[in-house]
Motif scaffolding. Structure first.
Motif, PDB file in Angstrom:
ATOM      1  N   PRO A 142      59.811   6.966  90.844  1.00  8.25           N
ATOM      2  CA  PRO A 142      61.088   7.701  91.357  1.00  8.25           C
ATOM      3  C   PRO A 142      61.120   9.071  91.358  1.00  8.25           C
ATOM      4  N   SER A 143      59.907   9.612  90.844  1.00  7.38           N
ATOM      5  CA  SER A 143      59.904  11.130  90.697  1.00  7.38           C
ATOM      6  C   SER A 143      59.490  11.547  92.269  1.00  7.38           C
ATOM      7  N   ILE A 144      58.724  10.559  92.853  1.00  8.62           N
ATOM      8  CA  ILE A 144      58.465  10.983  94.260  1.00  8.62           C
ATOM      9  C   ILE A 144      59.667  10.880  95.164  1.00  8.62           C
ATOM     10  N   ASP A 145      60.425  10.210  94.777  1.00  3.77           N
ATOM     11  CA  ASP A 145      61.920  10.090  95.534  1.00  3.77           C
ATOM     12  C   ASP A 145      62.570  11.514  95.422  1.00  3.77           C
ATOM     13  N   LEU A 146      62.332  12.120  94.388  1.00  8.50           N
ATOM     14  CA  LEU A 146      62.960  13.538  94.172  1.00  8.50           C
ATOM     15  C   LEU A 146      62.337  14.548  95.059  1.00  8.50           C
ATOM     16  N   PHE A 147      60.805  14.334  95.393  1.00 11.53           N
ATOM     17  CA  PHE A 147      60.145  15.314  95.924  1.00 11.53           C
ATOM     18  C   PHE A 147      60.244  15.098  97.477  1.00 11.53           C
ATOM     19  N   SER A 148      60.730  13.841  97.857  1.00  9.09           N
ATOM     20  CA  SER A 148      60.978  13.797  98.974  1.00  9.09           C
ATOM     21  C   SER A 148      62.454  14.028  99.342  1.00  9.09           C
ATOM     22  N   ALA A 149      63.411  14.116  98.570  1.00  3.39           N
ATOM     23  CA  ALA A 149      64.705  14.508  98.841  1.00  3.39           C
ATOM     24  C   ALA A 149      64.617  15.794  98.791  1.00  3.39           C
ATOM     25  N   LEU A 150      63.806  16.623  97.952  1.00  2.82           N
ATOM     26  CA  LEU A 150      63.566  17.924  98.055  1.00  2.82           C
ATOM     27  C   LEU A 150      63.149  18.395  99.332  1.00  2.82           C
ATOM     28  N   GLY A 151      62.364  17.836  99.982  1.00  4.62           N
ATOM     29  CA  GLY A 151      61.786  17.963 101.388  1.00  4.62           C
ATOM     30  C   GLY A 151      62.939  17.765 102.414  1.00  4.62           C
ATOM     31  N   VAL A 152      63.584  16.689 102.333  1.00  8.99           N
ATOM     32  CA  VAL A 152      64.578  16.456 103.106  1.00  8.99           C
ATOM     33  C   VAL A 152      65.851  17.508 103.138  1.00  8.99           C
ATOM     34  N   GLY A 153      66.060  17.897 102.018  1.00 10.71           N
ATOM     35  CA  GLY A 153      66.759  19.082 101.666  1.00 10.71           C
ATOM     36  C   GLY A 153      66.662  20.401 102.444  1.00 10.71           C
ATOM     37  N   LEU A 154      65.269  20.749 102.065  1.00 11.41           N
ATOM     38  CA  LEU A 154      64.841  21.845 102.890  1.00 11.41           C
ATOM     39  C   LEU A 154      64.988  21.761 104.285  1.00 11.41           C
ATOM     40  N   VAL A 155      64.770  20.628 104.839  1.00 13.12           N
ATOM     41  CA  VAL A 155      64.774  20.553 106.418  1.00 13.12           C
ATOM     42  C   VAL A 155      66.083  20.481 106.784  1.00 13.12           C
ATOM     43  N   ILE A 156      67.194  19.934 106.186  1.00 18.79           N
ATOM     44  CA  ILE A 156      68.528  20.133 106.603  1.00 18.79           C
ATOM     45  C   ILE A 156      69.007  21.630 106.309  1.00 18.79           C
ATOM     46  N   TRP A 157      68.647  22.206 105.333  1.00 17.21           N
ATOM     47  CA  TRP A 157      69.358  23.600 105.270  1.00 17.21           C
ATOM     48  C   TRP A 157      68.617  24.482 106.218  1.00 17.21           C
ATOM     49  N   TYR A 158      67.193  24.599 106.285  1.00 20.85           N
ATOM     50  CA  TYR A 158      66.433  25.638 106.881  1.00 20.85           C
ATOM     51  C   TYR A 158      66.427  24.962 108.270  1.00 20.85           C
ATOM     52  N   GLY A 159      65.982  23.758 108.570  1.00 22.99           N
ATOM     53  CA  GLY A 159      65.937  23.144 110.028  1.00 22.99           C
ATOM     54  C   GLY A 159      67.390  23.147 110.617  1.00 22.99           C
ATOM     55  N   GLY A 160      68.558  22.920 109.863  1.00 22.90           N
ATOM     56  CA  GLY A 160      69.700  22.887 110.524  1.00 22.90           C
ATOM     57  C   GLY A 160      69.995  24.017 110.723  1.00 22.90           C
ATOM     58  N   GLY A 161      69.619  24.973 110.156  1.00 21.81           N
ATOM     59  CA  GLY A 161      69.904  26.644 110.398  1.00 21.81           C
ATOM     60  C   GLY A 161      68.980  26.984 111.645  1.00 21.81           C
ATOM     61  N   ARG A 162      67.960  26.550 111.727  1.00 24.45           N
ATOM     62  CA  ARG A 162      67.271  26.967 113.074  1.00 24.45           C
ATOM     63  C   ARG A 162      67.918  26.334 114.112  1.00 24.45           C
ATOM     64  N   PHE A 163      68.438  25.006 113.944  1.00 21.81           N
ATOM     65  CA  PHE A 163      69.043  24.290 115.217  1.00 21.81           C
ATOM     66  C   PHE A 163      70.232  24.996 115.647  1.00 21.81           C
ATOM     67  N   VAL A 164      71.113  25.574 114.590  1.00 17.50           N
ATOM     68  CA  VAL A 164      72.268  26.307 114.883  1.00 17.50           C
ATOM     69  C   VAL A 164      71.907  27.611 115.675  1.00 17.50           C
ATOM     70  N   GLN A 165      70.646  28.183 115.365  1.00 19.99           N
ATOM     71  CA  GLN A 165      70.293  29.339 116.293  1.00 19.99           C
ATOM     72  C   GLN A 165      69.395  28.997 117.286  1.00 19.99           C
ATOM     73  N   GLU A 166      69.570  27.556 117.675  1.00 23.57           N
ATOM     74  CA  GLU A 166      68.914  27.343 119.000  1.00 23.57           C
ATOM     75  C   GLU A 166      67.190  27.361 119.019  1.00 23.57           C
ATOM     76  N   GLU A 167      66.829  27.422 117.847  1.00 20.10           N
ATOM     77  CA  GLU A 167      65.249  27.453 117.848  1.00 20.10           C
ATOM     78  C   GLU A 167      64.511  26.328 118.040  1.00 20.10           C
ATOM     79  N   ILE A 168      65.444  25.021 117.784  1.00 18.66           N
ATOM     80  CA  ILE A 168      64.906  23.771 117.439  1.00 18.66           C
ATOM     81  C   ILE A 168      65.736  22.711 118.089  1.00 18.66           C
ATOM     82  N   GLN A 169      65.170  21.500 118.585  1.00 21.61           N
ATOM     83  CA  GLN A 169      65.981  20.771 119.422  1.00 21.61           C
ATOM     84  C   GLN A 169      66.481  19.556 118.368  1.00 21.61           C
ATOM     85  N   LEU A 170      67.613  18.905 118.498  1.00 23.41           N
ATOM     86  CA  LEU A 170      68.038  18.012 117.579  1.00 23.41           C
ATOM     87  C   LEU A 170      67.135  16.737 117.296  1.00 23.41           C
ATOM     88  N   GLY A 171      66.675  16.438 118.423  1.00 23.61           N
ATOM     89  CA  GLY A 171      65.687  15.278 118.401  1.00 23.61           C
ATOM     90  C   GLY A 171      64.558  15.478 117.497  1.00 23.61           C
TER      91      GLY A 171
END
Lengths: 584, 597
Positions: B259-288
């Motif tokens: 289960p701890s792997i799930d946490l690491f995975s979630a941590l990664g996904v959280g990072l993508v949402i926060w950091y990646g989402g921000g970059r999408f907003v700044q139009e540096e990255i595509q939605l797909g």
């Protein structure tokens, strides 16, 4: 039928109902939480075009992480509380199984192969464990996930859900069919493996003959042939595997493709949002394992029930020897023995091993039983400690039927030593102490002395503490026989049965031992089954057996005068004996 | 009791060395292995196509509402799936094919190696143990090769593949996700050391439990005779408790780690949402890209979880391979002579020249033994149990190598002869007759499998065994094992005579059986012995006085030494042990067996 079979599991599982309930709750919690994640991602994707602020994104990331924490806790919970009890059930059944096996008697073990019993206690038990843990887990998990995912997908887009899910039942069916066919082919592989095993076993048992005849190359060729065949049978299984796994992936892939294709069209046609599309794909991905799982459950259940059936077979076997009432400690045995019109046939055998035996051994006297191999001597000896229950007629000790004694009392008072005694892989001391757990050093030394073992022990660097190797391999046959004697003597029996017990010793040592027994244990009733007539000579009574009957009886003098079977045998042996003496 | 069965917990071989050795068995299939790995690589990559297609669909078609293009993508996807199907089928089959062949190689090698071992080895090793090596341990190794190796490669490819695709999609996002790795690494390390220990101990306890169970099942009568049921139950329960303790311990580690792997995975996904989402907003990255990234990230942790689940298989396989290699590394004790002269038909002159032999160290059981038997002569060896009689014939066959002195046949030391050629010219009749499963015919022609059945019949007739064989329901085709021990001791002996005669030996060794048989069979046996020694060098370990009369020379042994040696006449004149025996024979109450002489 099915429910009846399931019932066998209930008592074991109910014991852990609390743990299992926790496990189930944790499992459902895990499943529900798993469903939240695609939904959060959907919300996130739908939110993105609205230029969300960093803090909103952080909130989503945080939510997702929190969900995962719940998920991890849930996963920990079901692993621990569903797999845990299954291991404990395995533990309980194994304990009970061994306890039950301890109550079964010799006729049961003669009819069973040890390998088969072992396989029930290991392989079958594992199947039972997998049923209790894994099968239950997958069943609940798959049902919950499938129902929830399908509902959510239908809710997102009913039309899309229907078309995408068309190929999915195929996965379950495929899995089930495949497992069925594969177990069939697997069975063939297993049987071949058994053939190979017995081939190797025989080869090693007869290796001295094979090497003497320089048959190494031939045997290698034969074995290579068997191995080759084994490969082919294995590859038949592989072919199935090779087709199955990819078709599974293919079917799941087609569903994903359909979802992408039709879902993409739906998004373009504004029938669903992009976020819903992503979530839909997410749920589809979650469905793949439970779809396989359903097929797997069917297989695990079949195996588990069959295995439990085989284990139950052992539980339903009952000992045939019923013992008399009373406390063992209260019973005193004097030691007179009488067989009255005693007949016996081994279970399943047609011919009688003993027929109409009439025989009385007064307390303290010695009886010698002689005769050819297979004449019934050993069978007669084995009747005393009641390894088998007598067929007809009676066997009396101190005038009382043996059936009236508690078994513990009977066996406590009868020392029985056979030709190939079974020693446990513990120290020599512990093997001897089997006869009396709290034996003092003096008692052990006394038994060792009487059994003529002192000399041998002094040659072992570790003496009494020497560990007997697997099945006593590190000891000679004669040493094993004498350890078995010491073990029988230490419990101070009133009746001593020596069933060809010194066949591996030379005649002199044997005579010395018998004399030392008579000297140290006064008034002991002794039954000596032997091939050596020099021993019989000293007995109070000699019987000659043939085909389960007593053909001659009397003292040495009587029988020599009679000049028939016994005297013929005796003269022949005397010659061989003199030859031996000359050569010494 | 525990020290007896507990598996040796310390490693004799390092895991890495073992692994290299296992992989070495793949060498003959080098090309196939490469093809399999390439296919595996293709499969891993093709299986990663899904999220990438999602990215294409979202970025290139949905965003621009391109319906026709979508059909094409779907078709391509279907094509990719079909190719993946074919590759995976080929890969699975190929890998199993290789694995099975490796198992075949290894198993026949172990079997062949066992046949190289000397009697000394078989004296020491219980049969059950050796059978386990050849059958079960090799089986486990195969599982390790086919499942384990595939798993490792597949997981490595998948991990690598995902990583590179992610780097390609957006390297900044990938690097951000990398923050998770050190934690993952630490968790894995912590898990690995603990789980390894628990699994090893658990396995040792399982072995102990099974050993105890098997021992008690075999010795049940003894347990019951001594009324030790309660005692032994307690012992059993204790071992079982030890086992389940380790069982639950490794379960606990799994329950925490996985289960701890799930946490690491979630941590990664959280990072993508926060950091990646921000970059999408700044139009540096595509939605797909972002969505594909999320899907890849979730797949990324699967192989890691998989590796942890399969850890047990690999551990067990390592233990098995250790045992197999240990056996294979046991040196051959009696190496065959190199550059042997071409095996000529030997004449049959046997000489022992000052031979010394000890089973252990300096505890000599043959001391300075010298004698010779000329071609066609017969020699009887007499002596008490343990005087070294059997050792002499074992040394002659080179089942054991002597320490000092020389054994010669036709003047050539047997150490310089091909040991198989040597044994082929000697027939040995052992005291305890071992019959192999199969019928009478097969047992008689054990040493020469091409013998015609008519020949076998005439051989059987020569040693008097045709009487009883013809009385069996299926005659020569009678199965010897069917119905338990259907043959009597005497019949088995006659059968072993036929088996010896069938190889037409130049030298015959006969270890006379001590057990008594009925008078009629005894007569048959005595006659057969005379037939057997006719015209060939014969050495008989004699237990019957009557046998001594038919031989040319007699050797009397005592505690490993020769006390008398010579012809009948010589020894009679000497008035020693043999003289004594001879008189016994004269005085003896004649039994019919001896009267026949």
């Amino acid at each position: 039928m099915f429910l009846q079979k399931l019932q066998a599991f209930l008592p074991y599982m109910l014991k852990y109902k609390r743990e299992m309930t926790i496990g189930m709750i944790a499992l459902v919690m895990t499943d529900m939480t798993t469903l939240v994640i695609p939904w959060l991602i959907k919300e996130f994707v739908d939110l993105l075009p609205q230029d969300p602020s960093r803090s909103v994104l952080l909130k989503y990331a945080g939510l997702l992480f929190l969900t995962s924490v719940v998920l991890a806790v849930g996963r920990y919970g079901w692993r621990k509380y569903l797999f845990g009890p299954s291991r404990k059930v395995e533990f309980d059944i194994l304990n009970r199984l061994f306890a039950h096996l301890l109550t079964l008697d010799k006729s049961y073990f003669q009819q069973q192969k040890i390998g088969d019993l072992m396989s029930r206690a290991t392989n079958d038990l594992r199947a039972v464990r997998d049923f209790v843990g894994l099968a239950l887990l997958i069943l609940v998990d798959s049902t919950v996930v499938i129902i929830a995912c399908v509902s959510l997908m239908v809710w997102i887009n009913p039309g899309l859900a229907l078309s995408v899910m068309l190929p999915l039942p195929l996965v379950s069916i495929l899995f089930f069919k495949f497992i069925k066919e594969i177990s069939k082919r697997h069975q063939v592989v297993q049987e071949h493996l058994a053939t190979m095993t017995s081939h190797v076993q025989e080869n090693l048992a007869g290796i001295r003959v094979l090497h003497a005849f320089a048959q190494e190359e031939n045997e290698k060729k034969k074995f290579a042939g068997l191995s080759r065949e084994y490969i082919q049978k294995n590859l038949r299984v592989t072919k199935l595997f090779g087709i199955f796994t990819p078709s599974l992936m293919f079917t799941l892939g087609v569903a994903a493709m359909l979802s992408l294709w039709l879902g993409g069209k739906a998004v373009i046609g504004n029938e669903m949002t992009l976020g819903s599309f992503v979530a839909f794909n997410g749920y589809l991905m979650l469905l793949s394992w439970p779809m396989m799982g359903l097929g797997y459950v069917v297989n695990l259940t079949q195996k588990g029930l069959a295995a439990m059936g085989r284990i139950q077979e052992i539980f339903t076997s009952k000992p045939v020897i019923y013992e008399g009432e009373g406390e063992a400690a209260d019973v005193e045995i004097e030691g007179s023995v009488e067989f009255k019109k005693f007949s016996f046939a081994y279970p399943g055998a047609e011919a009688q091993a003993l027929s109409q035996v009439d025989l009385a051994i007064p307390k303290g006297q010695t009886l010698a039983v002689v005769g050819r191999i297979g004449s019934g001597k050993s069978t007669l000896a084995q009747m005393l400690p009641r390894f088998f229950d007598a067929g007809q007629g009676g066997l009396y000790i101190d005038g009382k039927s043996v059936r009236e004694f508690p078994l513990a009392a009977l066996r406590q008072n009868i020392g029985y030593v056979d030709q190939e005694p079974f020693l446990f892989s513990v120290s020599i001391r512990d093997n001897i102490a089997l006869g009396k757990a709290d034996a003092s050093d003096a008692e052990i030394d006394q038994a060792v002395e009487t059994a003529g073992l002192s000399g041998d022990l002094s040659r072992f660097p570790q003496g009494l503490e020497t560990i007997v190797g697997e099945r006593g391999v590190s000891l000679s046959g004669g040493q094993k026989q004498r350890i078995a004697l010491a073990r029988a003597l230490i419990k101070q029996p009133r009746i001593l049965v020596l069933d060809d017990a010194f066949s591996s010793l030379d005649a002199e040592t044997e005579e010395f031992i018998i004399k030392s027994i008579k000297k140290t244990v006064a008034g002991i009733t002794t039954v000596i089954v032997t091939h050596r007539l020099s021993l019989a000579r000293e007995a109070d009574q000699i019987i000659v057996m043939d085909q389960g009957k007593i053909v001659e009886r009397g003292t040495h003098l009587n029988l020599m005068q009679k000049g028939e079977v016994y005297s013929g045998m005796f003269k022949n042996q005397a010659l061989a004996r003199q030859m031996e003496i000359t050569l010494q | 009791m525990s020290q007896e069965y507990s598996e040796n917990l310390s490693d004799r071989y390092k895991d890495w060395t073992l692994f290299k050795r296992i992989v070495w068995y793949l060498k003959p299939y080098g090309l196939l292995v490469i093809v399999a790995i390439v296919l595996l690589f293709a499969v891993s990559m093709l299986n990663l196509a899904g999220p990438y297609f999602t990215k294409i669909v979202i970025d290139d078609y949905i965003k621009v509402s391109n319906l026709e293009g979508l059909d094409l993508v779907a078709l391509t996807y279907l094509g990719v799936l079909a190719v993946a199907f074919v590759c995976q089928f080929l890969q699975t089959y190929l890998m199993q094919y290789i694995g099975q062949n490796v198992m075949y190689d290894m198993r026949t090698q172990v079997f062949a190696h066992l046949h190289k071992m000397s009697f000394r080895f078989f004296d020491k090793n219980p049969i059950g143990k050796m059978v386990t090596r050849v059958v079960n341990d090799v089986e486990v190794l195969n599982e390790m090769l086919t499942s384990g190796l595939i798993l490792i490669f597949n997981d490595l490819f998948t991990l690598g593949g995902i990583f590179f695709v992610m780097l390609y999609l957006d390297w900044r996002l990938t690097l951000a996700v990398c923050i998770v790795f050190p934690f993952l690494y630490l968790a894995t390390q912590a898990y690995r050391t603990r789980a390894r220990d628990a699994l090893r101990k658990n396995r040792a306890h399982i072995t102990g439990l099974n050993t105890f169970l098997e021992e008690n099942l075999s010795g049940m009568a003894t347990v019951q005779l001594f009324h030790k049921e309660k005692d032994h139950y307690r012992k059993f329960e204790n071992i079982n408790k030890d086992k389940i303790r380790e069982d639950l311990r490794s379960l606990h580690y799994n329950s925490v780690y996985l289960p701890s792997i799930d946490l690491f995975s979630a941590l990664g996904v959280g990072l993508v949402i926060w950091y990646g989402g921000g970059r999408f907003v700044q139009e540096e990255i595509q939605l797909g890209v972002l969505i594909a990234f999320l899907q890849y990230l979730q797949k990324f942790f699967e192989p890691i979880r998989d590796l942890a689940e399969k850890f047990n298989i690999i551990q067990t396989a390592m233990a098995s391979s250790e045992r197999v290699f240990e056996l294979l590394d046991t040196p051959e004790e009696i190496p065959n002579a190199k550059d042997t002269a071409p095996a000529a038909q030997i004449q049959g002159k046997v000489e022992f020249d000052k031979v010394w032999f000890a089973y252990n160290d300096d505890d000599y059981v043959l001391k300075n033994i010298s004698f010779s038997v000329n071609e066609g002569e017969s020699l009887a060896i007499v002596g008490a149990t343990g005087s070294g009689k059997t050792t002499i014939v074992n040394a002659l066959c080179r089942f054991y190598d002597i320490q000092k002195g020389e054994v010669r046949i036709d003047g050539v030391s047997i150490q310089q002869m091909d040991k198989f050629a040597l044994r082929r010219q000697i027939a040995m009749v052992q005291q305890d007759v071992f019959l192999f499963s199969g019928n009478i015919l097969e047992n008689i022609r054990l040493g020469d499998r091409d013998l015609a059945s008519e020949e076998v019949e005439s051989i059987a007739q020569a040693v008097n065994s045709h009487h009883f064989i013809n009385n069996l329901p299926y005659k020569f085709s009678q199965d010897v094992r069917e119905g338990g021990n259907s043959l009597s001791l005497g019949q088995k002996q006659l059968l072993s005579f036929a088996r010896a005669l069938a190889v037409k030996p130049r030298i015959l060794i006969l270890d006379e059986a001590t057990s008594s048989v009925d008078t009629e069979t005894e007569q048959h046996i005595q006659q057969a012995i005379r037939q057997l020694i006719q015209g060939r060098t014969s050495i008989i370990i004699a237990h019957r006085l009557s046998t001594l009369k038919h031989v040319d020379k007699i050797l009397v042994m005592k505690k490993g030494e020769v006390v008398e040696y010579g012809s009948q006449q010589e020894l009679l004149k000497k008035k020693g042990v043999y003289y004594h025996l001879y008189n016994l024979q004269l005085e003896s109450p004649s039994t019919s067996g001896q009267k026949a002489t």
